[in-house]
Design a protein around this motif. Sequence first.
Motif, PDB file in Angstrom:
ATOM      1  N   HIS A 191       0.654  -1.261   0.029  1.00  0.00           N
ATOM      2  CA  HIS A 191      -0.215   0.074   0.024  1.00  0.00           C
ATOM      3  C   HIS A 191       0.912   1.212   0.134  1.00  0.00           C
ATOM      4  N   ASP A 233       5.244  -5.852   3.376  1.00  0.00           N
ATOM      5  CA  ASP A 233       4.546  -5.073   4.214  1.00  0.00           C
ATOM      6  C   ASP A 233       3.043  -4.776   3.672  1.00  0.00           C
ATOM      7  N   GLU A 234       2.488  -5.510   4.431  1.00  0.00           N
ATOM      8  CA  GLU A 234       0.753  -5.450   3.881  1.00  0.00           C
ATOM      9  C   GLU A 234      -0.061  -4.315   4.640  1.00  0.00           C
ATOM     10  N   GLY A 235       0.461  -3.731   5.664  1.00  0.00           N
ATOM     11  CA  GLY A 235      -0.212  -2.645   6.291  1.00  0.00           C
ATOM     12  C   GLY A 235      -0.204  -1.323   5.536  1.00  0.00           C
ATOM     13  N   THR A 236      -0.969  -0.632   6.089  1.00  0.00           N
ATOM     14  CA  THR A 236      -1.070   1.013   5.675  1.00  0.00           C
ATOM     15  C   THR A 236      -0.596   1.998   6.658  1.00  0.00           C
ATOM     16  N   ALA A 237       0.123   1.643   7.683  1.00  0.00           N
ATOM     17  CA  ALA A 237       0.539   2.716   8.740  1.00  0.00           C
ATOM     18  C   ALA A 237       1.828   2.882   8.343  1.00  0.00           C
ATOM     19  N   THR A 238       2.574   2.432   7.728  1.00  0.00           N
ATOM     20  CA  THR A 238       3.953   2.462   7.395  1.00  0.00           C
ATOM     21  C   THR A 238       4.329   2.860   6.081  1.00  0.00           C
ATOM     22  N   ARG A 258      11.130  -4.173  12.694  1.00  0.00           N
ATOM     23  CA  ARG A 258      10.512  -5.378  12.508  1.00  0.00           C
ATOM     24  C   ARG A 258      11.184  -6.464  13.127  1.00  0.00           C
TER      25      ARG A 258
END
Length: 312
Positions: free
Chosen positions: A19, A70-75, A108
């Motif tokens: 993302h 990295d499948e998140g949206t916060a980083t 991480r």
Amino acid sequence: MPRSSLQAPTSVVMIRPHHFIPNAETARDNHFQTSAKGDAAAMASAAHVEVTRAANALQAAGVRVHMFEDEGTATPDSVFPNNWFSTHSGGHIAVFPMHSLNRRAERRHDVLEMLKRDYRVQDIIDYSGLEQDNLYLEGTGAMVIDHLERVAYAARSKRTSEILLERFCTHFNYEPVVFDAVDMRGAPIYHTNVLMCIGTDFALIGLDCISDASRRREVAERLRRGERDIVELSLDQIADFAGNAIELQGREGLVLALSSRALRSLDAGQRATLERHVTLLPLDIPTIEHAGGSVRCMIAGLHLSARSPQTA
């Protein structure tokens, strides 16, 4: 037998974002960031493809790539892992404090656990708690490290605490060389690794970015002590990320990974100088570069000994 060098790691860590978007929080002091056109989904897809192709090109050259997702949206800046950790010969790892709040979540445990499992790690020094004291040192973005001459070059910025730099250099046995650096608009340069790259037998550097003339001469002289060819970069070339490159150990010898944009900015003489020492390996990452970083920022080099033989 291809030549090897302590300066050029054979293995790297990369993060593939799902993302991707330029980080609005870092834009305040990263003047290399630009506005990207198109919708967010298209940008994220393009960035995913660029990281994948870059990793494939590195592996084809014989560099081992440890890819993490990295499948998140916060980083939003997770694609730049070299800012939160560094590795050093003898089995040493440093974990760093980050200036922007939303970058701190990039650290991480799974990356560190992989390093301990696959490489000989003696210790990990974690400086990240110093964020509470407003002390920051954003890894090999804030510092450009000469592993052969044991020097850490650093441009002053919000992201580079001289207090912490001194502490790091004491712990890891480097000589700190600090200077002020500005871009073509006169704004402080946020990370040292956009204006210089140190290889085994060469150094790329935007000497004109160093505002004090005497300090500029001192930095150039310190680089020349290693008997390196100095490739001076213009302010325009710095803006095209020509300084944001990294020397790596490939299957057939040393390679210089840099962006296609950076390579296009170099003139024939500069290319010829570099090609005396390395094979140029351009990576096409125009979407990633909207975030204000380029190839060097994307690659965390592993200056560690593998526990068992590895193949790319």
